[in-house]
Design a protein around this motif. Structure first.
Motif, PDB file in Angstrom:
ATOM      1  N   GLY A  53      -7.980  -6.262   1.944  1.00 58.28           N
ATOM      2  CA  GLY A  53      -8.182  -5.176   2.204  1.00 58.28           C
ATOM      3  C   GLY A  53      -6.529  -4.599   2.435  1.00 58.28           C
ATOM      4  O   GLY A  53      -5.691  -3.751   2.070  1.00 58.28           O
ATOM      5  N   LEU A  54      -5.924  -5.674   2.433  1.00 53.23           N
ATOM      6  CA  LEU A  54      -4.425  -5.999   2.428  1.00 53.23           C
ATOM      7  C   LEU A  54      -3.660  -5.651   0.977  1.00 53.23           C
ATOM      8  O   LEU A  54      -2.386  -5.096   0.811  1.00 53.23           O
ATOM      9  N   ARG A  55      -4.893  -6.279   0.303  1.00 51.64           N
ATOM     10  CA  ARG A  55      -3.915  -6.384  -0.776  1.00 51.64           C
ATOM     11  C   ARG A  55      -4.260  -4.932  -2.430  1.00 51.64           C
ATOM     12  O   ARG A  55      -3.690  -3.944  -2.867  1.00 51.64           O
ATOM     13  N   VAL A  56      -5.738  -4.598  -1.758  1.00 52.60           N
ATOM     14  CA  VAL A  56      -6.039  -3.276  -2.436  1.00 52.60           C
ATOM     15  C   VAL A  56      -5.250  -1.639  -1.988  1.00 52.60           C
ATOM     16  O   VAL A  56      -5.602  -0.871  -1.885  1.00 52.60           O
ATOM     17  N   ASN A  57      -4.588  -2.216  -0.280  1.00 51.89           N
ATOM     18  CA  ASN A  57      -4.766  -0.571   0.365  1.00 51.89           C
ATOM     19  C   ASN A  57      -3.732   0.271  -0.383  1.00 51.89           C
ATOM     20  O   ASN A  57      -3.797   1.737  -0.671  1.00 51.89           O
ATOM     21  N   LEU A  58      -2.686   0.028  -0.897  1.00 51.11           N
ATOM     22  CA  LEU A  58      -1.166   0.527  -1.305  1.00 51.11           C
ATOM     23  C   LEU A  58      -2.272   0.456  -2.806  1.00 51.11           C
ATOM     24  O   LEU A  58      -1.611   2.266  -3.344  1.00 51.11           O
ATOM     25  N   SER A  59      -3.155   0.733  -4.054  1.00 51.59           N
ATOM     26  CA  SER A  59      -3.626   1.412  -5.262  1.00 51.59           C
ATOM     27  C   SER A  59      -4.412   2.868  -4.405  1.00 51.59           C
ATOM     28  O   SER A  59      -4.072   3.639  -5.360  1.00 51.59           O
ATOM     29  N   LEU A 116       2.161  -1.369  -8.326  1.00 53.46           N
ATOM     30  CA  LEU A 116       0.822  -2.495  -8.088  1.00 53.46           C
ATOM     31  C   LEU A 116       0.846  -3.457  -8.475  1.00 53.46           C
ATOM     32  O   LEU A 116       0.082  -5.037  -7.932  1.00 53.46           O
ATOM     33  N   GLY A 117       1.528  -3.964  -9.816  1.00 54.99           N
ATOM     34  CA  GLY A 117       2.234  -5.295 -10.230  1.00 54.99           C
ATOM     35  C   GLY A 117       3.112  -6.160  -9.297  1.00 54.99           C
ATOM     36  O   GLY A 117       2.408  -6.911  -9.328  1.00 54.99           O
ATOM     37  N   ALA A 118       3.607  -5.657  -8.679  1.00 55.45           N
ATOM     38  CA  ALA A 118       4.670  -6.899  -7.753  1.00 55.45           C
ATOM     39  C   ALA A 118       3.857  -7.948  -6.773  1.00 55.45           C
ATOM     40  O   ALA A 118       4.716  -8.844  -6.926  1.00 55.45           O
ATOM     41  N   PHE A 119       2.882  -7.489  -6.416  1.00 56.57           N
ATOM     42  CA  PHE A 119       2.414  -7.922  -5.386  1.00 56.57           C
ATOM     43  C   PHE A 119       1.742  -9.479  -6.014  1.00 56.57           C
ATOM     44  O   PHE A 119       1.742 -10.644  -5.901  1.00 56.57           O
ATOM     45  N   PHE A 120       1.571  -9.680  -7.454  1.00 56.42           N
ATOM     46  CA  PHE A 120       1.390 -10.900  -7.953  1.00 56.42           C
ATOM     47  C   PHE A 120       2.708 -11.406  -8.643  1.00 56.42           C
ATOM     48  O   PHE A 120       2.624 -12.900  -8.563  1.00 56.42           O
ATOM     49  N   THR A 312      -7.360  -5.229 -13.388  1.00 56.50           N
ATOM     50  CA  THR A 312      -7.663  -3.262 -13.631  1.00 56.50           C
ATOM     51  C   THR A 312      -8.035  -2.709 -12.414  1.00 56.50           C
ATOM     52  O   THR A 312      -7.714  -1.892 -12.848  1.00 56.50           O
ATOM     53  N   LEU A 313      -9.351  -3.178 -12.786  1.00 57.53           N
ATOM     54  CA  LEU A 313     -10.065  -1.942 -12.171  1.00 57.53           C
ATOM     55  C   LEU A 313      -9.484  -1.985 -10.205  1.00 57.53           C
ATOM     56  O   LEU A 313      -9.003  -1.048  -9.761  1.00 57.53           O
ATOM     57  N   LEU A 314      -9.102  -3.061  -9.905  1.00 58.57           N
ATOM     58  CA  LEU A 314      -8.502  -2.733  -8.433  1.00 58.57           C
ATOM     59  C   LEU A 314      -7.497  -2.186  -8.236  1.00 58.57           C
ATOM     60  O   LEU A 314      -7.619  -2.121  -7.079  1.00 58.57           O
ATOM     61  N   THR A 315      -6.826  -2.480  -8.792  1.00 59.98           N
ATOM     62  CA  THR A 315      -5.276  -1.618  -8.860  1.00 59.98           C
ATOM     63  C   THR A 315      -5.165  -0.469  -9.381  1.00 59.98           C
ATOM     64  O   THR A 315      -4.636   0.211  -9.505  1.00 59.98           O
ATOM     65  N   SER A 316      -5.898   0.002 -10.580  1.00 60.87           N
ATOM     66  CA  SER A 316      -5.923   1.027 -11.507  1.00 60.87           C
ATOM     67  C   SER A 316      -7.211   2.226 -10.913  1.00 60.87           C
ATOM     68  O   SER A 316      -6.705   3.247 -11.756  1.00 60.87           O
ATOM     69  N   ILE A 440      -1.738 -13.848 -13.614  1.00 58.76           N
ATOM     70  CA  ILE A 440      -1.193 -13.393 -14.137  1.00 58.76           C
ATOM     71  C   ILE A 440      -1.315 -12.277 -15.480  1.00 58.76           C
ATOM     72  O   ILE A 440      -0.968 -11.073 -15.359  1.00 58.76           O
ATOM     73  N   PRO A 441      -2.990 -12.133 -15.548  1.00 57.98           N
ATOM     74  CA  PRO A 441      -2.929 -10.571 -15.812  1.00 57.98           C
ATOM     75  C   PRO A 441      -3.020  -9.677 -14.755  1.00 57.98           C
ATOM     76  O   PRO A 441      -2.733  -8.660 -14.720  1.00 57.98           O
ATOM     77  N   GLY A 442      -2.782  -9.828 -13.069  1.00 59.22           N
ATOM     78  CA  GLY A 442      -2.538  -9.204 -12.067  1.00 59.22           C
ATOM     79  C   GLY A 442      -1.405  -8.890 -12.103  1.00 59.22           C
ATOM     80  O   GLY A 442      -0.922  -7.569 -11.347  1.00 59.22           O
ATOM     81  N   VAL A 443      -0.306  -9.402 -12.992  1.00 59.61           N
ATOM     82  CA  VAL A 443       1.102  -9.153 -13.184  1.00 59.61           C
ATOM     83  C   VAL A 443       0.628  -8.236 -14.146  1.00 59.61           C
ATOM     84  O   VAL A 443       1.420  -6.780 -14.506  1.00 59.61           O
ATOM     85  N   LEU A 444       0.171  -7.866 -15.633  1.00 58.21           N
ATOM     86  CA  LEU A 444      -0.309  -7.851 -16.398  1.00 58.21           C
ATOM     87  C   LEU A 444      -0.566  -6.295 -16.678  1.00 58.21           C
ATOM     88  O   LEU A 444      -0.423  -5.596 -17.197  1.00 58.21           O
ATOM     89  N   ALA A 445      -1.636  -6.873 -16.703  1.00 55.38           N
ATOM     90  CA  ALA A 445      -3.173  -5.680 -15.754  1.00 55.38           C
ATOM     91  C   ALA A 445      -2.830  -4.108 -15.697  1.00 55.38           C
ATOM     92  O   ALA A 445      -3.056  -3.402 -16.458  1.00 55.38           O
TER      93      ALA A 445
END
Length: 510
Positions: A53-59, A116-120, A312-316, A440-445
């Motif tokens: 919840g803390l991770r995806v709320n920004l999305s 959105l990628g900063a977290f990773f 990709t889906l989680l953040t975008s 790494i995909p969490g940063v790049l995706a």
């Protein structure tokens, strides 16, 4: 020394030369109902629900935080929408009104992708140290502090956003730094707590909290943003994490040997079924054999590839719902959450089924892990590609996304828990390594998605879905060829090696 029940950790439920699992008589197994190991799984479930919840709320909150879709439109030009706007929706802006006094920011899609990628960036840094230290000391302290630290930092998000994008980027990276220890410490704790014939169900139950947290957080974030304003999202989510930490530190123990409320029957069962692999690995680890292990690299490659589509889906996905399909913010959150509801249910049920197949000797551990990995990847990738060709159909898009993510949930008892099969004693450290690569995909995706979708076109998003599906299939094929569920020679303890040698000598004499 063999466990008291007479079975070795390296005995297989299928064949003694097969995957390393103990065989336990069912009448000797204490019930899971109200057990210490089930309570641990439930608290881990809630912990992962909080951190996701803390991770995806920004999305979702990002949709409300940004006051325009593109802050720099070409002069004398109107915004061209990929899909027609619903009746009554403004034709020139995707702005979402906020209560009076709530700030909004002119961030373009590239800036949003970086945020959105900063977290990773931070998440990458603590995977291996977290797995290593929890494998040596135990995971209770590291898991609890990881969640608590992330929750406290989440409370500061509105302040960081007001100070500027660099401050918000740094804060999100620090949140990732704190949360990075959670999955490796989970694996390290289950190496001490999970009887081998219950690994799939206990680990998928606890890990499925991630999908449940995403499912719960996405619609609630949308609702809170429209009613209370986006800052309230971070205040409420952060407070929930602090409350969870209290129960974690009160009721959880590193090891069944030190748990104050466990029954003697359950403690003896857990310790005897796991054997010497259920102890800490000390300060030294077989680093070179790990890095040269083909099964280990099969896990790494598969997780990297499958995580690309997941992140990709989680953040975008909320951005896609807003910019392409033009759902309002409340519907955006709810519809974005549906795939994670399906994944939560699928992962939990698949864990029960996987343990049943192993326990009943239908398949070896290796076969079960590969079956559930392929079953999650191949249909899931096909449905993901179908999303790109759904056009502006809301029904088809949501249906294909939900099917893709739901089916993908079966991977939870496949490649994602394979580390504990090949090296139980080093499972936390191994997961730290695989999750570092897998992050790494969490940063790049999100960044790649931002570049592909800068023009907000269906063609751009179609490229995003094709890339994710192709990587998913490629990784699964690598794992199918080179993965295994057998305990690796470098993971066998001296005690087990001595026991095997003693049994071999006895057999020769006989």
């Amino acid at each position: 020394m063999a466990p008291p029940n007479g079975y070795s950790i390296n005995s297989s439920p299928v064949d003694e030369s097969e995957d390393g699992e103990p065989l336990i008589e069912r009448d000797a197994v204490p019930s899971q109902c109200c057990s210490a190991r089930l309570n641990l799984a439930f608290l881990m479930f809630l912990g992962f629900a909080v951190v996701y919840g803390l991770r995806v709320n920004l999305s979702v909150a990002m949709v409300a935080m940004v006051n325009v879709t593109d802050p720099k439109p070409a002069p004398n030009s109107s915004i061209v929408h990929a899909c027609p706007l619903p009746a009554g929706m403004d034709n020139t802006s995707d702005t979402f009104s906020q209560p009076d006094g709530i700030p909004q920011y002119p961030w373009d899609s590239e800036t949003q992708g970086w945020l959105l990628g900063a977290f990773f960036f931070g998440y990458l840094c603590t995977q291996i140290p977290g797995g290593y230290l929890s494998g040596h000391y135990g995971g209770r302290l590291f898991f609890g502090l990881g969640v608590l630290g992330t929750a406290v930092l989440t409370l500061l998000t509105p302040l960081a956003a007001q100070m500027g994008i660099y401050w918000l980027f740094a804060l999100r990276a620090l949140e990732g730094f704190g949360e990075g220890v959670t999955f490796p410490t989970m694996m390290a704790m289950w190496a001490r707590w999970a009887p081998p014939l219950e690994r799939s169900r206990l680990m998928t139950l606890s890990g499925s909290g991630a999908n449940f947290g995403a499912f719960l957080s996405l619609p609630l974030t949308g609702y809170i943003c429209e009613t209370l304003g986006w800052p309230a999202v971070f205040y409420l989510c952060g407070s929930a994490g602090c409350l969870w930490a209290f129960f974690w530190f009160v009721f959880v123990s590193d090891d069944p040997r030190t748990h104050r409320r466990i029954s003697e029957e359950e403690k003896d069962y857990i310790i005897s079924s796991i054997g010497p692999q259920g102890t800490g690995h000390g300060w030294s680890v077989p680093l070179l054999p790990i890095l040269l292990s083909v099964p280990m690299w099969a896990i790494i490659i598969c997780q990297m590839c499958s995580n690309w589509s997941y992140y990709t889906l989680l953040t975008s996905l909320p951005t896609y719902m807003n910019n392409i399909l033009h759902f309002d913010l409340k519907s955006n959150g709810f519809l974005s959450a549906l795939p994670y509801l399906g994944a939560w249910i699928a992962s939990t049920l698949s864990g029960i089924l996987a343990d049943s197949l192993i326990e009943r000797k239908v398949f070896s551990v290796t076969t079960v892990r590969k079956i559930f990995t392929l079953a999650g990847v191949l249909p899931g990738a096909a449905f993901l590609v179908a999303v790109g060709y759904s056009g502006c159909s809301h029904i088809l898009t949501i249906t294909f996304l939900t099917l893709s993510t739901t089916i993908g949930g079966t991977m939870a008892c496949g490649v994602y828990i394979n580390q504990i099969d090949i090296a139980p004693r080093y499972a936390g450290f191994l997961l730290g390594i695989t999750n570092t690569f897998g992050t790494i995909p969490g940063v790049l995706a999100p960044i790649v998605t931002g570049y592909f979708t800068e023009e907000h076109t269906l063609a751009g998003w179609r490229m995003v879905f094709w890339l994710a599906a192709g990587l998913n299939v490629g990784g699964a094929l690598v794992y199918t060829l080179f993965g295994t569920g057998k305990i690796q020679p470098w993971a066998v303890t001296e005690e087990e090696a001595t026991e095997v040698e003693k049994n071999r000598s006895t057999s020769i004499v006989t």
